[in-house]
Write a protein that holds these residues in place. Structure first.
Motif, mmCIF file in Angstrom:
data_model
loop_
_atom_site.group_PDB
_atom_site.id
_atom_site.type_symbol
_atom_site.label_atom_id
_atom_site.label_comp_id
_atom_site.label_asym_id
_atom_site.label_seq_id
_atom_site.Cartn_x
_atom_site.Cartn_y
_atom_site.Cartn_z
ATOM 1 N N VAL A 150 -3.486 15.314 -3.800
ATOM 2 C CA VAL A 150 -3.453 14.313 -4.742
ATOM 3 C C VAL A 150 -3.234 12.855 -4.284
ATOM 4 O O VAL A 150 -2.298 12.762 -3.484
ATOM 5 N N GLY A 151 -3.977 12.029 -4.506
ATOM 6 C CA GLY A 151 -3.864 10.607 -4.074
ATOM 7 C C GLY A 151 -4.672 10.383 -2.590
ATOM 8 O O GLY A 151 -4.460 9.289 -2.346
ATOM 9 N N ALA A 152 -5.358 11.199 -2.216
ATOM 10 C CA ALA A 152 -6.278 10.863 -0.998
ATOM 11 C C ALA A 152 -7.884 11.304 -1.368
ATOM 12 O O ALA A 152 -8.382 10.728 -0.411
ATOM 13 N N LYS A 153 -7.979 12.243 -2.141
ATOM 14 C CA LYS A 153 -9.279 12.617 -1.908
ATOM 15 C C LYS A 153 -9.685 13.131 -3.230
ATOM 16 O O LYS A 153 -9.009 13.907 -3.874
ATOM 17 N N HIS A 154 -11.256 13.377 -3.489
ATOM 18 C CA HIS A 154 -11.694 14.068 -4.589
ATOM 19 C C HIS A 154 -13.047 14.525 -4.497
ATOM 20 O O HIS A 154 -13.532 14.431 -3.250
ATOM 21 N N GLN A 155 -13.666 15.437 -5.271
ATOM 22 C CA GLN A 155 -14.870 15.630 -5.199
ATOM 23 C C GLN A 155 -15.859 15.125 -6.171
ATOM 24 O O GLN A 155 -15.181 14.167 -7.129
ATOM 25 N N VAL A 156 -17.180 15.274 -6.192
ATOM 26 C CA VAL A 156 -17.683 14.466 -7.398
ATOM 27 C C VAL A 156 -18.867 16.030 -7.962
ATOM 28 O O VAL A 156 -19.347 16.743 -7.213
ATOM 29 N N GLN A 157 -19.016 15.594 -9.256
ATOM 30 C CA GLN A 157 -19.749 16.451 -10.179
ATOM 31 C C GLN A 157 -20.619 15.873 -11.094
ATOM 32 O O GLN A 157 -20.224 14.817 -11.774
ATOM 33 N N ASN A 158 -21.681 16.334 -11.460
ATOM 34 C CA ASN A 158 -22.581 15.806 -12.514
ATOM 35 C C ASN A 158 -21.951 16.245 -13.849
ATOM 36 O O ASN A 158 -21.555 17.385 -14.190
ATOM 37 N N TYR A 159 -21.817 15.337 -14.916
ATOM 38 C CA TYR A 159 -21.388 15.586 -16.217
ATOM 39 C C TYR A 159 -22.349 14.617 -17.129
ATOM 40 O O TYR A 159 -22.809 13.979 -16.768
ATOM 41 N N ARG A 160 -22.190 15.381 -18.301
ATOM 42 C CA ARG A 160 -23.166 14.748 -19.425
ATOM 43 C C ARG A 160 -22.326 14.704 -20.635
ATOM 44 O O ARG A 160 -22.321 15.867 -21.148
ATOM 45 N N ASP A 210 -0.284 22.973 -15.654
ATOM 46 C CA ASP A 210 0.851 22.276 -15.267
ATOM 47 C C ASP A 210 0.943 21.013 -14.146
ATOM 48 O O ASP A 210 1.681 20.569 -13.577
ATOM 49 N N PHE A 211 -0.618 20.647 -13.997
ATOM 50 C CA PHE A 211 -0.592 19.642 -12.886
ATOM 51 C C PHE A 211 -0.168 18.312 -13.320
ATOM 52 O O PHE A 211 0.396 17.854 -12.319
ATOM 53 N N THR A 212 -0.265 17.853 -14.553
ATOM 54 C CA THR A 212 0.145 16.602 -14.761
ATOM 55 C C THR A 212 1.582 16.590 -14.923
ATOM 56 O O THR A 212 2.262 15.592 -14.705
ATOM 57 N N GLY A 213 2.283 17.600 -15.275
ATOM 58 C CA GLY A 213 3.784 17.749 -15.120
ATOM 59 C C GLY A 213 4.327 17.907 -14.027
ATOM 60 O O GLY A 213 5.221 17.322 -13.737
ATOM 61 N N THR A 214 3.878 18.601 -12.880
ATOM 62 C CA THR A 214 4.089 18.668 -11.640
ATOM 63 C C THR A 214 4.116 17.311 -11.177
ATOM 64 O O THR A 214 4.736 16.887 -10.132
ATOM 65 N N MET A 215 2.968 16.759 -10.985
ATOM 66 C CA MET A 215 2.936 15.216 -10.610
ATOM 67 C C MET A 215 3.280 14.068 -11.444
ATOM 68 O O MET A 215 3.374 12.949 -10.941
ATOM 69 N N ASP A 216 4.056 14.464 -12.619
ATOM 70 C CA ASP A 216 4.499 13.449 -13.595
ATOM 71 C C ASP A 216 3.349 12.326 -13.837
ATOM 72 O O ASP A 216 3.625 11.151 -13.727
ATOM 73 N N ILE A 217 2.218 12.658 -14.153
ATOM 74 C CA ILE A 217 1.315 11.754 -14.699
ATOM 75 C C ILE A 217 1.210 11.884 -16.145
ATOM 76 O O ILE A 217 1.370 12.616 -17.074
ATOM 77 N N LEU A 231 0.783 -1.216 -0.008
ATOM 78 C CA LEU A 231 -0.074 -0.033 0.058
ATOM 79 C C LEU A 231 0.847 1.352 0.058
ATOM 80 O O LEU A 231 0.343 2.234 -0.474
ATOM 81 N N GLN A 232 2.022 1.216 0.829
ATOM 82 C CA GLN A 232 2.572 2.254 0.887
ATOM 83 C C GLN A 232 3.709 2.563 -0.140
ATOM 84 O O GLN A 232 4.003 3.835 -0.755
ATOM 85 N N ASP A 233 4.322 1.429 -0.844
ATOM 86 C CA ASP A 233 5.398 1.839 -1.772
ATOM 87 C C ASP A 233 4.954 1.551 -3.052
ATOM 88 O O ASP A 233 5.711 1.957 -4.002
ATOM 89 N N GLN A 234 3.941 0.852 -3.473
ATOM 90 C CA GLN A 234 3.709 0.369 -4.955
ATOM 91 C C GLN A 234 3.461 1.681 -5.678
ATOM 92 O O GLN A 234 2.970 2.683 -5.112
ATOM 93 N N ASP A 235 3.784 1.879 -6.807
ATOM 94 C CA ASP A 235 3.578 2.838 -7.875
ATOM 95 C C ASP A 235 2.033 3.242 -7.578
ATOM 96 O O ASP A 235 1.215 2.535 -7.958
ATOM 97 N N VAL A 236 1.737 4.566 -7.630
ATOM 98 C CA VAL A 236 0.510 5.234 -7.547
ATOM 99 C C VAL A 236 0.229 5.768 -8.934
ATOM 100 O O VAL A 236 -1.056 6.521 -8.930
ATOM 101 N N GLY A 237 1.172 5.858 -9.854
ATOM 102 C CA GLY A 237 0.842 6.558 -11.070
ATOM 103 C C GLY A 237 1.281 7.892 -11.176
ATOM 104 O O GLY A 237 0.834 8.623 -12.178
ATOM 105 N N PHE A 238 1.783 8.655 -9.900
ATOM 106 C CA PHE A 238 2.153 9.940 -10.155
ATOM 107 C C PHE A 238 3.364 10.002 -9.160
ATOM 108 O O PHE A 238 3.586 9.050 -8.196
ATOM 109 N N ASP A 239 3.900 11.019 -9.060
ATOM 110 C CA ASP A 239 5.247 11.417 -8.465
ATOM 111 C C ASP A 239 4.955 11.798 -7.280
ATOM 112 O O ASP A 239 4.537 13.362 -7.075
ATOM 113 N N ARG A 240 4.733 11.271 -6.096
ATOM 114 C CA ARG A 240 4.458 11.806 -4.745
ATOM 115 C C ARG A 240 5.673 12.354 -3.799
ATOM 116 O O ARG A 240 5.324 12.802 -2.847
ATOM 117 N N GLU A 241 6.733 12.227 -4.261
ATOM 118 C CA GLU A 241 7.731 12.589 -3.676
ATOM 119 C C GLU A 241 8.536 13.924 -4.103
ATOM 120 O O GLU A 241 8.035 14.320 -5.093
#
Length: 833
Positions: free
Chosen positions: A534-544, A562-569, A485-495
């Motif tokens: 990032v990686g802990a919480k999100h919100q919800v919204q209606n989309y169509r 620059d979100f994806t660049g900062t988090m290396d997603i 849980l702690q060490d596996q790749d989460v898909g973004f750079d959290r360090e």
């Protein structure tokens, strides 16, 4: 009169102490005294056995007492409120086809409307609100003290009608009635006002609203499901919303509690809530919304909802900790019974003499049960002393503040005595049963007696080994799962990412200026803004999206450029948000791969260009698809997600709560200093605060980390206690076979053969325990792992390692005695009996 006085003096003069008739002590008193005397003599004569017995049981009892204190504390949450049995938190389930949220909070109007619509069923309602902000700013301007605080809540004036927190100063009836009122705790009063009386003083909130201290509220009890430092009157919120409250039934930021009237049934009340939803919630979501009541005292152990006030515990932790402590106590009790039974045959002659002198079987049973009870009482006393010593360290381990006074409560003392008496009775009854069955003539003739109870002892030892193997294997599996849980790749750079809280700050008007100043540092590589951690919480919204008849709720994460660049997603199709496209913040979305699957689009490339409705017109487009990443903890599987660009300055009031800044880990201190410098030059009147993203994400797995630590400690103790018992049994077996060893040595047996002879019995028991424990352990651990969205694959090697560890530790214990016996001079051993 004088004659009477003289007569009395004569009578007293004749009084002689030796003339008083004394009655001989009863047989029961003499017997009881004899029992105590024999118990003490046996304890002193067999020091090794006695110490092993008492210390092993004391360790088991200490573990059990500590765990019992922990469980009692966990079960006590929120039960100190007098109305807790009829107080409920109202929850909102907002989902469509399994996608959406199960929220601990409700829209603004819900609390007061429930009270108004059900006046005969709802006694009180109260809302808590904190702008959904991680921190809010408070300052005492005259004292030049300013801090970012994380435990600030706005609450209705009925707050103290629902919750029984103690008000130390102020009028409980109206302390929160007026706007701009604030309650503070004694610790915060000290922090902001030092030794001054805070009553009537002013605190500045968010740099623009003065709040008057109208009361001092006790520090929040640790067994409350939310912790506070400040409570602000709910009416103070009108300052921020143009003199009113938000009227939307879509946004749900308020934790809402109700107290039902005493004659109101929870289930019957809940049946009226669907009609309530249809009456007030907007039509485009009313079919997807359900309300339910959650008992107040269930929140801490049974609630893992979206938007909890703070992280809760889990009831399964209680079961696991309790089971581990119970196993340790069982091992200790088995030791006690084993050693008591083994010692029984050494006292056969004593029993024979007693029986020849007329002792009844019942008296012999009482003798040995009493000895056992006295030993367990001594072990209990030692266990209490151990608990007193280790309790501070235990509190640090489990993150509690259990007080020593808990142990002195009559209930705990009575419980401990009952436990001791129970263990003592059952531990002493079986040896007494064995001894009392010996034939008097055979004992007095010194006929070699068969070691009775041997098979029973073998069963108990096998049980010990089985439990030890299970605990070791469980520890290994728990550690591996935690590491996954702690060490596996989460898909973004959290360090190397620091998070700076900015919600409801002026940063919205100065973001670009701050960003430019920060990026001038060679130690800062990227800056962006995000809605949640990032990686802990999100919100919800209606989309169509195109092809959908009606909108549906989907997880949403508001971001800045620059979100994806900062988090290396990783971007797998299309493009990222770009400052070159001015309409990206309204007519473009970036989604993840799970959204592509949820919408049944064949590939990320096909998803690019798909349209969505913006203001009821199909004119927005998906411009990019990112690789799936864990936007919440690994307790949950990855679902569909919309990354929603929001560049409006007003977004910092709600949708952009943090700045995420990528820094150079090689010059970390200088990087943080540069961030602070950019902040101070941009917002000089706002205190600077930050935390590391990785540290906050690790807190998501604190329950697993705590479980791993406790299982390691208790497993070591369990093995240690088992070895104490094994040490005693090995000593007894070798003493019983001392003459046999001497004869075999005279006949030329080798030392290695003696070692095999004395240890093979225990090897068989370990092998049997290994075979018994594997299927049970596998089933229980597989069931535990099945509750995780991300889990390790259960393999055989943890059980093999557990068996090897148990075998090695046991053999070391046994071989010590075997070697010692093999080196004794045969002349000495042949004289042993």
């Amino acid at each position: 009169m004088n004659a009477d006085l003289l007569f009395g003096i004569d009578v007293l003069d004749l009084f002689r102490p030796f003339a008083i008739k004394t009655y001989p002590k009863t047989k029961q008193t003499i017997m009881l005294k004899n029992y105590f005397k024999v118990t003490w003599r046996n304890f002193v004569r067999q020091k090794v056995y006695s110490l092993l017995n008492v210390s092993g049981l004391a360790i088991g009892l200490a573990c059990f007492i500590l765990t019992f204190l922990y469980i009692q504390d966990e079960l006590s949450y929120d039960r100190f409120h007098t109305k807790s049995d009829r107080t409920y938190r109202v929850l909102e389930r907002f989902e469509s086809e399994g996608v959406g949220e199960h929220s601990a909070s409700l829209p603004f109007p819900a609390g007061s409307t429930l009270k108004n619509d059900f006046p005969r069923q709802v006694e009180h309602s109260v809302r808590l609100f904190n702008f959904q902000s991680p921190t809010l700013a408070l300052s005492n301007k005259p004292a030049d003290k300013a801090f970012n605080e994380s435990k600030i809540f706005f609450a209705d004036s009925s707050f103290l009608d629902v919750f029984d927190f103690q008000l130390l100063a102020g009028n409980r009836k109206n302390v929160l009635d007026q706007p701009n009122s604030i309650l503070i705790t004694p610790s915060m009063a000290k922090k902001y006002f030092a030794d001054e009386d805070p009553m009537g003083k002013l605190l500045e909130f968010q740099g623009s609203q003065n709040l008057k201290v109208t009361g001092i509220l006790e520090d929040a009890p640790l067994n409350a499901h939310f912790q506070y430092d400040f409570i602000i009157s709910f009416s103070s919120l009108k300052h921020w919303y143009n003199g009113t409250y938000p009227g939307t039934w879509y946004w749900n930021p308020c934790w809402t509690y109700i107290v039902l009237e005493e004659n109101t049934d929870q289930k019957q009340f809940e049946k009226q809530l669907p009609a309530f939803v249809q009456k007030y919630f907007p039509g485009f979501i009313s079919s997807d919304v359900e309300l339910e009541l959650q008992p107040l005292h269930n929140i801490h152990l049974y609630s893992k909802l979206d938007y909890e006030i703070q992280a809760n515990s889990e009831v399964k932790s209680i079961y696991i900790f309790g089971a581990i402590a119970f196993f340790v106590l069982v091992i200790a009790t088995i030791n006690f019974i084993n050693l008591s039974t083994a010692r029984a045959t050494k006292r056969a002659k004593e029993v024979g003499v007693r029986k020849s002198l007329g002792s009844k079987k019942s008296q012999l049973v009482i003798q040995f049960v009493l000895e056992s009870i006295l030993m367990t009482l001594l072990a209990t006393l030692i266990a209490f002393l151990v608990v007193l010593v280790v309790l501070p360290s235990f509190n640090l381990l489990v993150e509690k503040e259990i007080e020593l006074t808990q142990l002195l409560k009559p209930g705990y003392i009575l419980w401990a005595l009952l436990l001791s008496l129970s263990v003592g009775f059952f531990s002493g009854f079986y040896p007494a049963f064995i001894l009392s069955s010996f034939k008097t003539v055979s004992v007095l003739k010194s006929v070699r007696l068969k070691a009775k109870g041997l098979n029973f002892r073998k069963i108990l030892v096998t049980s010990q080994f089985s439990i030890s193997i299970f605990l070791i294997a469980g520890t290994i599996v728990a550690i591996d799962q935690f590491q996954l849980l702690q060490d596996q790749d989460v898909g973004f750079d959290r360090e190397h990412v620091i998070m700076v809280p900015v919600i409801r700050s002026p940063m919205g008007q100065h973001y670009e200026s701050f960003r430019n100043k920060a990026l001038q540092s060679a130690h800062i590589s990227s800056v962006t803004g995000v809605e949640e951690i990032v990686g802990a919480k999100h919100q919800v919204q209606n989309y169509r999206f195109e092809g959908m008849e009606i909108s549906k709720p989907f997880p949403r994460f508001s971001v800045l450029h620059d979100f994806t660049g900062t988090m290396d997603i990783e971007l797998v199709a299309g493009r990222d948000y770009s400052r070159e496209y001015l309409t990206d913040d309204s007519l473009a979305y970036v989604v993840n791969e799970s959204m592509v699957k949820a919408m049944n689009w064949h590939s990320p490339e096909e998803a690019v260009g798909k349209q969505f409705y913006y203001k009821n017109e199909l004119k927005g487009k998906i411009v990019g698809v990112v690789r799936d990443y864990n936007f919440v903890s690994k307790h949950h599987p990855i679902g569909p997600l919309v990354l929603d660009l929001n560049t409006k300055p007003a977004a910092f009031n709600l949708f952009i709560k943090y700045l995420a800044i990528k820094v150079d880990h090689r010059n970390l201190n200088q990087a943080i200093a540069d961030v602070k410098k950019a902040w101070t030059s941009t917002l000089p009147n706002r205190p600077f605060d930050f935390f590391f993203l990785e540290d906050r994400l690790n807190q998501s797995y604190s329950a697993e980390q705590k479980l791993s630590k406790i299982t390691v400690i208790f497993s070591v103790l369990a093995i240690g206690v088992a070895c104490l018992g094994l040490f005693g049994l090995a000593t007894f077996n070798i003493e019983r076979r001392t003459k046999e060893i001497g004869l075999r040595k005279v006949l030329g047996i080798k030392t290695s053969q003696i070692l095999i002879l004395l240890s093979k019995e225990f090897i068989y028991l370990i092998l049997i325990a290994f075979a018994v424990s594997i299927p049970t352990s596998y089933f229980l651990l597989e069931r535990w792992l099945s509750e995780f969205a991300y889990r390790i694959n259960l393999q055989i090697w943890p059980f093999v390692i557990a068996g090897i560890i148990t075998f090695i530790v046991s053999m070391i214990t046994i071989l010590y005695h075997a070697l010692k016996a093999s080196f004794i001079n045969p002349v000495t051993t042949l004289k042993y009996e």
